[in-house]
Design an enzyme around this catalytic site. Sequence first.
Site, PDB file in Angstrom:
ATOM      1  N   VAL A  85      -3.221   1.437  -1.207  1.00  0.00           N
ATOM      2  CA  VAL A  85      -4.368   2.353  -1.282  1.00  0.00           C
ATOM      3  C   VAL A  85      -3.980   3.611  -2.054  1.00  0.00           C
ATOM      4  CG1 VAL A  85      -5.846   3.894   0.080  1.00  0.00           C
ATOM      5  CG2 VAL A  85      -5.538   1.520   0.790  1.00  0.00           C
ATOM      6  N   TRP A 113      -3.768   2.715  -5.659  1.00  0.00           N
ATOM      7  CA  TRP A 113      -5.113   2.477  -6.198  1.00  0.00           C
ATOM      8  C   TRP A 113      -5.748   3.785  -6.657  1.00  0.00           C
ATOM      9  CZ3 TRP A 113     -10.019   4.144  -4.725  1.00  0.00           C
ATOM     10  CH2 TRP A 113     -11.086   3.478  -5.343  1.00  0.00           C
ATOM     11  N   HIS A 114      -5.460   4.869  -5.943  1.00  0.00           N
ATOM     12  CA  HIS A 114      -6.050   6.150  -6.315  1.00  0.00           C
ATOM     13  C   HIS A 114      -5.427   6.727  -7.586  1.00  0.00           C
ATOM     14  CE1 HIS A 114      -7.814   6.135  -2.247  1.00  0.00           C
ATOM     15  NE2 HIS A 114      -8.658   7.027  -2.721  1.00  0.00           N
ATOM     16  N   GLY A 115      -4.195   6.394  -7.870  1.00  0.00           N
ATOM     17  CA  GLY A 115      -3.604   6.933  -9.080  1.00  0.00           C
ATOM     18  C   GLY A 115      -2.145   6.566  -9.229  1.00  0.00           C
ATOM     19  N   PHE A 133     -10.096   8.570 -10.299  1.00  0.00           N
ATOM     20  CA  PHE A 133      -9.467   7.434  -9.641  1.00  0.00           C
ATOM     21  C   PHE A 133      -9.988   6.118 -10.183  1.00  0.00           C
ATOM     22  CE2 PHE A 133      -9.792  10.671  -6.057  1.00  0.00           C
ATOM     23  CZ  PHE A 133      -8.623  11.298  -6.436  1.00  0.00           C
TER      24      PHE A 133
END
Length: 516
Positions: free
Chosen positions: A337, A340-342, A516
């Site tokens: 997670v 996934w954001h960066g 993102f």
Amino acid sequence: MTFTSYGFLFAFLPIVVAGYHLIRRYLPTGLAIGWLVLASLVFYASDTPQHVIVLVCSVLGNFLVVRLMAARPVDSPGRRALLIVGVVANLLLLGAYKYSGFLVDNINAVFGTSLPGVAARAPIGLSFYTFIQIGFLLYAYLAQGDRPTLLRYALFGTFFPYVTAGPIVRPDEVFGQIENPDRDRTLGTRIVLGTTMFVIGLFKKAVLADNIAPYATTLFTTASGHDAIGAGNAWVGMLAYTLQLYFDFSGYSDMAIGLAYMLGFRLPVNFNSPLRATNIVDFWRRWHITMTRFFTDYVYTPLATKLMRRSMSGGHSAALRVLLVLCLPVLVTFLLVGLWHGAGWGFVLWGAFQGVAMAVNLVWRELATAHPRLPRIPSPVGWLLTMVAFVSSLTFFQAPDLRTAWALLTAMYGFGPSGVPVGDFYGRSNLFDVVTVVPALVWVALLLAVALLPRNSQQLLERYEVALPTAAEERKPSRLALTWQPTLRWSVVIGLAAAIALVFAGGPSPFLYYRF
């Protein structure tokens, strides 16, 4: 063009909504769907026109894989191979834009090489529409539903209310509505309800999030300049950023639902007052609900199930089973997670922080179940612990580098540079002086009250069901019980909110989740 720009509000939106309903009423359904696909591509291309090619290629490539899979028997090796190829291709596309530079930088740092960096800007919404289409590949592999036409799949993959920042929709939530949009209410009622939801979101973004944003920006700018920040200033700035992120994403989620409902579509709820959560597990059931759902379905549950079976057959001790079945799956899930954001170690550490907090929460629940005499954590204490943990973790989420994040985190707990004691509110920086700290505190208190006390947007319109109910239900009624009604009083309230929001909207203020 964003949802808050005047070009979108006064040109794009009215043209698209009016054109769609006129075509839908007098012309074949396919033309109406085509109109929305065209509008969605225009909307997406308004930011960086070259990136619309990436979106189109992603849609066409995934549609081809779906059609090829449909031509093969269920559970056949060829069908499984196509699924793997499709998922890997999507992840490679995502990785090429978002993670290749991060990977090259770390290889150069570790091995002393000088590989050229990658400076390509990732298309807006790439993570969102990639995961939406991965979800469809998995859905199609299980032979659920009919094969969509290219036009309908194109709308599913490009629909402008969610293509840039979610929600991460499922095929079964959208395709039925493409064929049969909501007709339970008159067009006028749908427009009024959709506009009401949109205005609530616009007010959150343009008035609340954007007006507290300067205090958060000042904090990170000062910290990145390595000024000594006092604990009080650090907490004010971090609370300002937390509330900016909260109302920015909550506002986007409301606007997406409102836009879709104007067109007769109901999107899943993606945000449900997470700052009211009294533990971190409940928090992640409320914040970015569809992302949590995606990772739960495709990462956490399969991993936990596999480890559970292995643990039961391996004769592991109770403590080891807890670590394997509860802690490891949630930690792996939240590391992903975070990524996934960066692409950055800050996101990795933020994800690890969330994973550890979730694991602790889950282990405590298991202990409380096994030992009923253990003291229960009062809800106010649980809320405070959740808030402190989440706000603290956001230092890694937002800071430009690990040094800045660590400086902020240590400042928050009084372990900053020497000469800045715990009780020193201001520190040695000019972050918030005795004059500017007052409006900062007022904004923080005001937005925190708005997040915690009144009914949220879904509750205001709960009797009209403008969204698909994926969010957790509130266990207790809010203190200020309000319900929207089609009355003159509510018309005045929403009209006033729209007028105020329009004064603040129109500027270059992209949504935070665009990065993102």
